[in-house]
Design an enzyme around this catalytic site. Sequence first.
Site, short mmCIF file in Angstrom:
data_model
loop_
_atom_site.label_atom_id
_atom_site.label_comp_id
_atom_site.label_asym_id
_atom_site.label_seq_id
_atom_site.Cartn_x
_atom_site.Cartn_y
_atom_site.Cartn_z
N TYR A 164 0.84 -1.21 0.00
CA TYR A 164 0.00 0.00 0.00
C TYR A 164 0.87 1.26 0.00
O TYR A 164 0.70 2.17 -0.82
CB TYR A 164 -0.92 -0.03 1.22
N LYS A 168 1.30 4.29 -2.77
CA LYS A 168 1.00 5.69 -2.46
C LYS A 168 2.24 6.57 -2.65
O LYS A 168 2.13 7.74 -2.98
CB LYS A 168 0.40 5.81 -1.06
N1 LIG Z 1 -10.20 5.69 3.87
C1 LIG Z 1 -9.01 6.13 4.21
O1 LIG Z 1 -8.66 6.25 5.41
C2 LIG Z 1 -8.05 6.53 3.13
C3 LIG Z 1 -6.91 7.27 3.50
C4 LIG Z 1 -6.00 7.64 2.50
C5 LIG Z 1 -6.24 7.29 1.18
N2 LIG Z 1 -7.36 6.57 0.86
C6 LIG Z 1 -7.53 6.24 -0.56
O2 LIG Z 1 -8.79 6.70 -1.04
C7 LIG Z 1 -9.14 5.95 -2.20
C8 LIG Z 1 -10.60 5.57 -2.11
O3 LIG Z 1 -10.78 4.62 -1.07
P1 LIG Z 1 -11.88 4.76 0.06
O4 LIG Z 1 -11.18 4.91 1.34
O5 LIG Z 1 -12.91 5.74 -0.34
O6 LIG Z 1 -12.43 3.26 0.07
P2 LIG Z 1 -13.81 2.61 -0.41
O7 LIG Z 1 -13.59 1.15 -0.29
O8 LIG Z 1 -14.95 3.20 0.34
O9 LIG Z 1 -13.93 3.03 -1.94
C9 LIG Z 1 -13.13 2.47 -2.94
C10 LIG Z 1 -13.96 2.28 -4.19
O10 LIG Z 1 -13.08 1.75 -5.20
C11 LIG Z 1 -13.75 0.67 -5.83
N3 LIG Z 1 -12.76 -0.26 -6.35
C12 LIG Z 1 -11.92 -1.06 -5.67
N4 LIG Z 1 -11.19 -1.80 -6.50
C13 LIG Z 1 -11.58 -1.46 -7.75
C14 LIG Z 1 -11.20 -1.88 -9.04
N5 LIG Z 1 -10.29 -2.84 -9.26
N6 LIG Z 1 -11.80 -1.31 -10.11
C15 LIG Z 1 -12.75 -0.36 -9.93
N7 LIG Z 1 -13.17 0.06 -8.73
C16 LIG Z 1 -12.59 -0.49 -7.66
C17 LIG Z 1 -14.63 0.05 -4.75
O11 LIG Z 1 -15.68 -0.73 -5.32
C18 LIG Z 1 -15.11 1.28 -4.01
O12 LIG Z 1 -16.30 1.79 -4.57
C19 LIG Z 1 -8.18 4.76 -2.26
O13 LIG Z 1 -7.20 5.01 -3.24
C20 LIG Z 1 -7.56 4.75 -0.87
O14 LIG Z 1 -6.29 4.18 -0.86
C21 LIG Z 1 -8.25 6.20 1.80
#
Ligand SMILES: NC(=O)c1ccc[n+]([C@@H]2O[C@H](COP(=O)([O-])OP(=O)(O)OC[C@H]3O[C@@H](n4cnc5c(N)ncnc54)[C@H](O)[C@@H]3O)[C@@H](O)[C@H]2O)c1
Length: 292
Positions: A164, A168
Site C-alpha cells: 500500500y 502511495k
Molecule cells: N479511507 C481512508 O482512510 C483513506 C486514506 C487515505 C487514502 N485513501 C484512498 O482513497 C481511495 C478511495 O478509497 P476509500 O477509502 O474511499 O475506500 P472505499 O472502499 O470506500 O472506496 C473504494 C472504491 O473503489 C472501488 N474499487 C476497488 N477496486 C476497484 C477496481 N479494481 N476497479 C474499480 N473500482 C474499484 C470500490 O468498489 C469502491 O467503490 C483509495 O485510493 C484509498 O487508498 C483512503
Amino acid sequence: MTSFTISDDDLQSLKDQVVVITGGSSGIGLATVKRLLGIGAKVVVGDLNEPPEPEKSQVTYLKVDATSWKEQLELFKKAKEKYGTVNHAFANAGIKPTVSLLEDDVDKNGDLLPPKLDTINVNLIGVMYTIKLAIYYIKQNSEGGSIVISGSGSSFRRFSPTDYTTTKHGVTGLVRSLYGNLHPTIPIRVNAIAPSWTDTGILSREMFAAMGDLVQPADVVARSVILLMADKNRHGEMIYSECGKFWEIEKGEDGLNQYASKMLGQSGEGPEEGVFRKLKKMAEEMAAAAKV
Ligand SMILES: NC(=O)c1ccc[n+]([C@@H]2O[C@H](COP(=O)([O-])OP(=O)(O)OC[C@H]3O[C@@H](n4cnc5c(N)ncnc54)[C@H](O)[C@@H]3O)[C@@H](O)[C@H]2O)c1
C-alpha cells in the site's frame, strides 16, 4: 506550515464540467460524486460496484475493473461519447494492503511463492491507466483541465503496510514526474490528495469505531479533490487532510519537494532534473542530426 480552510464558493466553477471518477461508488469517490452533482457537474463513474441511489440515477455509470486497460478505455470513450469532452479525472479506485513481503507462503513443492500484486495492480497500475487515458482525452479539449490522484498520508512518510505504502509513494512519483511534462505545455494540471484516516468502506466499521476522533468524514476529503480541480493555480500539489483540516504539503519553498534540496544545501530543483534535461536535448539533437 499552517492549515487552510475550503469554502463552498471555492468549488463552484465545476458547474457543467465533465468529470470521470474511478472508485466513485463508495467512500471518498462517492463523497466527491455527491459534491460534484450538487455543483452541477456531469459525472461519469467507473467502479466494480454500482453507486447507491440517488447518485446512480444522476451519473453515467459503467462497471469497470480499474486493473483492466480495456474497461477503463471504455469508461473514457463513454464520457466523450455522451458529453463530447472530458474536463477532469479523479484516479481514485483503491484497495487496502494485500502483502507485507514477510509472508512464508509456499507452493506444493515447498518453494516460496511470489507476492500477490492485487494492491499494486489497483492502486498503481490502475491509477497509471486512468492518468494515461485522462491525458489523452483532456488534451483534446482546448481549455484543458486537471487530474487528481488519491494518495494518502503514506504518500510521504513511513507506514508499515508494504505494498500500500509503495503504491502511495508511487502517487507522489506520478505528481512529481508529470508536473514538468504537463501544464503549461499541455493544459492539464496534476495534483494529489493525501487523506489521513477517513470514514469509508476500505476498513471495517469496528476499526473506524475504535479510532474515534481520529477519523474524518469522506466529505472533508471530497472538498480537497474538488478544490484541486476547480482552482486553476493548483498544479503539482498534494493536499493532506487530517481531522477536517487541510495542508498543501508538496509545493513551494516550505513544501516537501524543496525540502530535500534544502537539506542537501542545493538550490532549486537539484542536479537530477537539470542534467536529465541536458541529456534529453542532446539525444534529440543527435537523432535530428542522424536524419539529415
Ligand atoms: N479511507 C481512508 O482512510 C483513506 C486514506 C487515505 C487514502 N485513501 C484512498 O482513497 C481511495 C478511495 O478509497 P476509500 O477509502 O474511499 O475506500 P472505499 O472502499 O470506500 O472506496 C473504494 C472504491 O473503489 C472501488 N474499487 C476497488 N477496486 C476497484 C477496481 N479494481 N476497479 C474499480 N473500482 C474499484 C470500490 O468498489 C469502491 O467503490 C483509495 O485510493 C484509498 O487508498 C483512503
